[in-house]
Scaffold this motif. Structure first.
Motif, short mmCIF file in Angstrom:
data_model
loop_
_atom_site.label_atom_id
_atom_site.label_comp_id
_atom_site.label_asym_id
_atom_site.label_seq_id
_atom_site.Cartn_x
_atom_site.Cartn_y
_atom_site.Cartn_z
N ARG A 24 0.83 6.83 -6.56
CA ARG A 24 -0.32 7.71 -6.76
C ARG A 24 0.05 9.19 -6.61
NH1 ARG A 24 -5.90 6.92 -5.65
NH2 ARG A 24 -7.02 8.60 -6.70
N SER B 229 -1.70 2.90 -10.23
CA SER B 229 -2.06 2.85 -8.82
C SER B 229 -3.56 3.08 -8.62
CB SER B 229 -1.27 3.92 -8.04
OG SER B 229 -1.66 3.95 -6.69
N VAL C 216 -6.30 0.29 -7.01
CA VAL C 216 -7.18 0.59 -5.88
C VAL C 216 -8.64 0.44 -6.29
CG1 VAL C 216 -7.92 2.40 -4.27
CG2 VAL C 216 -5.49 2.08 -4.76
N LEU D 76 2.01 1.79 -3.51
CA LEU D 76 0.90 2.29 -4.33
C LEU D 76 0.62 3.76 -4.03
CD1 LEU D 76 -1.50 -0.78 -4.06
CD2 LEU D 76 -0.29 -0.02 -6.11
N ALA D 77 0.71 4.13 -2.74
CA ALA D 77 0.48 5.54 -2.39
C ALA D 77 1.56 6.44 -2.97
CB ALA D 77 0.43 5.68 -0.86
N ALA E 51 -4.03 -4.13 0.60
CA ALA E 51 -3.16 -3.10 0.03
C ALA E 51 -3.95 -1.97 -0.60
CB ALA E 51 -2.22 -3.72 -0.99
N GLY F 106 0.80 -1.21 0.00
CA GLY F 106 0.00 0.00 0.00
C GLY F 106 0.84 1.26 0.00
N ALA G 143 -3.30 1.74 0.78
CA ALA G 143 -2.78 2.78 -0.09
C ALA G 143 -3.51 4.10 0.13
CB ALA G 143 -2.91 2.35 -1.55
N GLU G 144 -4.82 4.03 0.29
CA GLU G 144 -5.60 5.25 0.52
C GLU G 144 -5.34 5.81 1.91
OE1 GLU G 144 -7.93 6.80 -2.01
OE2 GLU G 144 -6.14 5.77 -2.73
N ARG H 294 -1.86 7.45 1.66
CA ARG H 294 -1.95 8.65 0.82
C ARG H 294 -2.66 9.78 1.57
NH1 ARG H 294 -5.36 10.98 -3.23
NH2 ARG H 294 -7.00 9.50 -2.71
#
Length: 282
Positions: free
Chosen positions: A96, A107, A111, A92-93, A160, A89, A164-165, A168
């Protein structure tokens, strides 16, 4: 001054009595609280005195070897999924938030996809991946991906997307002025992230991450559908033999309650640790 003048002068008034503050009487709130306590007492009494729960059977199986093995697998699976899920995650963040439009699009697509598919459907798809790819790297898929491996892969990929969110959102909560001030001081990019951004972002990351940890612990019970012998599946194996369904379900319920309570206490102290210097955490 003559005595006549003194007699005509107005007498000094006595100081006024202090104003008495009377608290407002909240009869409605006290009545509602009393009603809730009465109903709660009836509920607890009905649970404790209901012979159908068979609390003696619950006590016999609560620390049995099969249940403890299932509990250990549940805890292990939760820890592995959280670590791998937040590691993926975080990547991915970062993608992003990067300036590369391809990374941002990939990314976002990841999600979107894994938050759209229910976790049960994902687990069943991974469990039957051998129908699509009979062999992986020359090895039969059914030999390479057992039920536990499928559970780790499915839960991690699902986790994940949400991690990620969370990451982020925590990074975006740090004001741009903080980063600009660190740049003005000549701090390197790594030191800016490690000393300035991350400590402040953790204040926003820790609360939802703690909720995700508790949710993941409870969510691992879904792996029982693919025959992973977690806590729930272990109790199911027992009551399929003894036909004591309710007592064994209560064993799983109490264990989940105990573990989530411990995690909740730990989450409180972690939040308090990262909230030092800000408002008081209750």
């Amino acid at each position: 001054m003559s005595s006549d003048t003194l007699a005509q002068a107005p007498a000094l008034s006595a100081p006024p009595d202090p104003v008495r503050i009377v608290p407002q009487r909240r009869y409605g709130q006290w009545s509602a609280a009393a009603l809730v306590l009465v109903l709660l007492g009836f509920a607890v009494q009905s649970v404790l005195r209901n012979d159908a729960f068979q609390w003696d059977v619950v006590g016999d199986y609560f620390t049995s070897a099969a249940v403890l093995r299932g509990l250990w697998l549940t805890l292990w699976l939760t820890a592995v999924v959280m670590v791998l899920g937040f590691a993926l995650g975080a990547l991915l963040a970062a993608a992003r938030l990067s300036a590369n439009p391809v990374l941002r699009a990939v990314s976002w697509g990841y999600v979107w996809l894994f938050r759209s598919i229910p976790i049960l459907v994902q687990l069943l798809l991974w469990f039957n991946i051998g129908a699509l790819y009979p062999r992986i790297l020359g090895v039969r898929t059914v030999d390479l991906l057992g039920p536990v491996a499928v559970a780790v892969i499915g839960l991690t990929l699902h986790e994940a997307a949400y991690a990620a969110e969370v990451v982020r959102g925590g990074i975006l909560s740090v004001g741009a002025g903080q980063i600009e001030a660190a740049q003005a001081l000549g701090l390197s990019r790594w030191r800016r992230w490690w000393r300035i951004v991350l400590p402040q972002a953790m204040r926003s990351i820790v609360p939802p991450a703690g909720n995700m940890l508790i949710g993941t612990l409870k969510g691992t019970s879904i792996v029982s559908v693919i025959a992973v012998q977690d806590l729930l599946y272990s109790t199911q194996l027992v009551y399929h033999q003894t036909y004591q369904v309710i007592p064994l379900l209560m064993v799983a319920t109490v264990w989940y309650t105990v573990v989530t309570s411990v995690l909740g206490v730990g989450q409180h102290y972690v939040e308090k640790r990262f909230a030092r210097g800000t408002e008081r955490v209750r």
